[in-house]
Design an enzyme around this catalytic site. Structure first.
Site, short mmCIF file in Angstrom:
data_model
loop_
_atom_site.label_atom_id
_atom_site.label_comp_id
_atom_site.label_asym_id
_atom_site.label_seq_id
_atom_site.Cartn_x
_atom_site.Cartn_y
_atom_site.Cartn_z
CB CYS A 1 -0.99 0.02 1.09
SG CYS A 1 -0.23 0.07 2.78
CG HIS B 1 -4.28 0.21 4.22
ND1 HIS B 1 -3.70 -0.47 3.27
CD2 HIS B 1 -5.46 0.93 3.71
CE1 HIS B 1 -4.53 -0.11 1.94
NE2 HIS B 1 -5.34 0.59 2.13
CG ASP C 1 -6.63 1.68 -0.80
OD1 ASP C 1 -5.44 1.48 -1.28
OD2 ASP C 1 -6.99 1.22 0.49
#
Length: 290
Positions: free
Chosen positions: A73, A112, A127
């Protein structure tokens, strides 16, 4: 944003299969994110090779675009943030607690990152770096829902005040468990993915979270070899030697699984399924095969 990204923007577009930059609209952002996710795989293999994971703009560009690797991420959303800026979409990072696969009473760390966007004066959440399943950009509104190509639904719910465990917002998913990386419960009802609030996030906050995620002993990213990628009609994941591919190509809602034979098979699968370029020699150096 590192201005060198603007010079190399066409190279990024080539990596994600787009012939030109999309517009700074919700549709354009959705197109950009879908292209990014379907062409740059999610993976944690540098952590398993005990290599440092650098999240400055140039290092991320070199790894994910020039070298043809994937990332997790902090890498994906660094690159995606620069791409959004290049097409004229204001954005900033958020930190989140992943709830997918966690006990209900767990308090996971903020390891995250996702992005808060401003499009035509309206806040959105995007995202490009969530490895658990496919996602789509969502307007930051209570109860809003979107559907992804694998048939799953995602929604945002306001769950608490800033500073509480739940954060201000909860992202949930309802859909087939096979269209995930294996952490989802088998039922197709709503399941928590992660929680976040809108607090400002400094570069050092991201560096600290990235360091924890890539070095902390006995966590998912330091004990398992993980890769995943959404497809046009489904999702593929590989956890250690088990490859799972879900999608219409294997029958209506079909799922295919197989075990990886060895380093050559692993490297070939990364390249052909996940669009990740790792050499057979590097694959053979992974703890999975040592």
């Amino acid at each position: 944003m590192d201005l060198r990204f603007l010079v190399n923007f066409d190279q990024y577009l080539g990596r994600i299969g787009l012939s030109g930059a999309p517009s700074a609209t919700p549709q354009g952002v959705a197109t950009l994110q879908a292209a990014h996710r379907r062409n740059i795989g999610f993976e944690n293999l540098d952590a398993m090779l005990q290599r440092p994971i650098r999240i400055d703009p140039q290092s991320v560009f070199d790894k994910l675009v020039v070298q043809g690797r994937g990332g997790y991420c902090f890498e994906h959303n660094r690159l995606f943030s620069d791409a959004l800026t290049a097409v004229g979409v204001r954005n900033r990072p958020l930190l989140a607690r992943v709830r997918l696969g966690q006990p209900e009473d767990a308090v996971p760390p903020r390891t995250h990152t996702c992005l808060l966007l401003l499009i035509d004066g309206r806040p959105w959440v995007a995202d490009a770096g969530f490895g658990g399943s496919d996602l789509a950009p969502l307007p930051l509104e209570e109860g809003v829902e979107v559907r992804t190509a694998d048939g799953a639904r995602h929604r945002l719910r306001r769950t608490g005040e800033r500073g509480t465990f739940e954060g201000e917002w909860l992202l949930e998913r309802a859909g087939p468990a096979s269209a995930t990386d294996g952490r989802a419960a088998q039922h197709g009802d709503w399941q928590p993915q992660y929680v976040f609030d809108l607090s400002d996030v400094a570069p050092d906050d991201l560096e600290q979270a990235n360091h924890w995620a890539s070095t902390r002993a006995q966590t998912r990213f330091t004990t398992l070899h993980v890769a995943s990628i959404p497809h046009e009609t489904g999702f593929a994941s590989m956890v250690d030697r088990t490859l799972t591919i879900y999608g219409a190509a294997h029958g209506e809602g079909g799922t295919r699984r197989r075990e990886i034979a060895g380093p050559a098979d692993y490297a070939d699968t990364l390249r052909t399924v996940f669009r990740i370029d790792l050499t057979e020699q590097e694959a053979a150096s992974l703890p999975l095969f040592c």
